[in-house]
Design an enzyme around this catalytic site. Structure first.
Site, short mmCIF file in Angstrom:
data_model
loop_
_atom_site.label_atom_id
_atom_site.label_comp_id
_atom_site.label_asym_id
_atom_site.label_seq_id
_atom_site.Cartn_x
_atom_site.Cartn_y
_atom_site.Cartn_z
N LYS A 1 0.76 -1.21 -0.11
CA LYS A 1 0.05 -0.14 0.08
C LYS A 1 0.82 1.28 -0.03
CE LYS A 1 0.93 1.96 4.09
NZ LYS A 1 1.24 3.17 4.42
N ASP B 1 -2.96 -0.33 8.92
CA ASP B 1 -3.03 -0.53 7.67
C ASP B 1 -3.68 -2.02 7.29
OD1 ASP B 1 -1.79 1.85 7.18
OD2 ASP B 1 0.20 0.76 7.31
N GLY C 1 4.41 -3.66 4.66
CA GLY C 1 4.77 -5.19 4.18
C GLY C 1 4.09 -5.97 5.55
#
Length: 302
Positions: free
Chosen positions: A11, A142, A107
């Site tokens: 992202k 996230d 990640g």
């Protein structure tokens, strides 16, 4: 099912507004996420003994930065899902890393989202993506976005996700730094630098949302923003030279990705993306240069 394999994207934050630190230590955020076609692959295999384990396939340097055991967010995801559903079986989680470690590209959060989906499958718990969202939010800001991917607005500390009206596909060039940068250290530096200043509540600009609605890459490039830039550059001043190189290559926009240290450049099209990549690689400004496109879907079965 005894095993399940999924892919999960990286992202980026097209904008990252950071508010004053809250009593719980988190910062209110206003961000727009986009998922890129840079994927980790996760395989979860059923372990009837009830053991939870994780193995990471990456370069030796990257593995040194990947947490082991229960410090690994993917393993925390499996443990949280098992606790929530009452499953007694375990899982071996194997991660093939492609998303740079500690690069501001989520990640670790991506691997956690993928592990939730893969373990949900092998354990037959039957939870929907919507059902998994509260668990994802417990794991990190996230993680909920990466269940779905695409483009989305993030609020709260980033975990409150809602779709954003958008069109078009975008070409990006990522300048991956030699060494990672921890999110915690960047936020601590943000707090140090803003001590005594008035930090406004974060907002998302209408210009950026308008650029996404119209698919206008040039306007989007002008609207990119990141409130953590000053903190990241304070810790890693050499990143300014990388940003300058991308601008000299006529990138539509140049920004540090999330908490850094990856630098992100928006290109006009694929040919322009290659030009920027060649300029960065030729200057030796970073450890690796990656071309990517977005938006793409979130966690998907292979």
């Amino acid at each position: 099912m005894t095993s399940a394999t999924v892919r999960v994207p990286a992202k980026i934050n097209l904008c990252l507004g950071v508010g004053p630190v809250r009593d719980d230590g988190f910062h209110p955020l206003a961000t727009v996420y986009q998922a890129l076609d840079l994927h980790d692959e996760i395989r979860a295999s059923l372990d009837e003994t009830g053991t939870l384990s994780v193995v990471t396939h990456a370069t030796e340097e990257e593995r040194a930065d990947v947490p082991e055991g229960m410090d690994n967010l993917a393993l925390q995801a499996a443990a949280l899902l098992r606790e929530e559903t009452g499953v007694e079986a375990g899982a071996e989680v194997a991660i093939r890393k492609v998303i740079p470690v500690a690069g501001g590209l989520a990640g670790g959060s991506a691997d956690a989202a993928a592990t939730l989906v893969a373990c949900n499958e092998i354990w037959g718990t039957g939870l929907s993506r919507h059902d998994l969202e509260p668990l994802a939010a417990e794991l990190g800001s996230d993680v909920p976005f990466l269940l779905h991917g695409g483009n989305a607005i993030g609020g709260g500390r980033g975990e409150t996700v809602s779709p954003v009206l958008a069109r078009g596909s975008y070409h990006w060039v990522l300048a991956v730094a030699e060494q990672g940068l921890s999110t915690a250290s960047v936020y601590a530096e943000f707090d140090r630098l803003t001590e005594g200043r008035e930090v406004a509540d974060p907002e998302i600009s209408d210009t950026l949302l308008g650029a996404l609605r119209s698919g206008d890459a040039e306007l989007l490039g002008l609207a990119l923003s990141n409130d953590l830039t000053e903190a990241a550059l304070s810790l890693r001043p050499e990143l300014q030279s990388t940003l300058n190189l991308g601008r000299e290559a006529e990138a539509l926009g140049a920004i540090i990705s999330g908490s850094g240290p990856t630098c992100l450049f928006l290109a006009q099209d694929e040919e322009h993306s290659l030009d920027i990549a060649i300029a960065l690689a030729g200057a030796g400004a970073c450890a690796d240069v990656v071309q990517a496109r977005g938006p793409v879907p979130g966690v998907r079965f292979v």
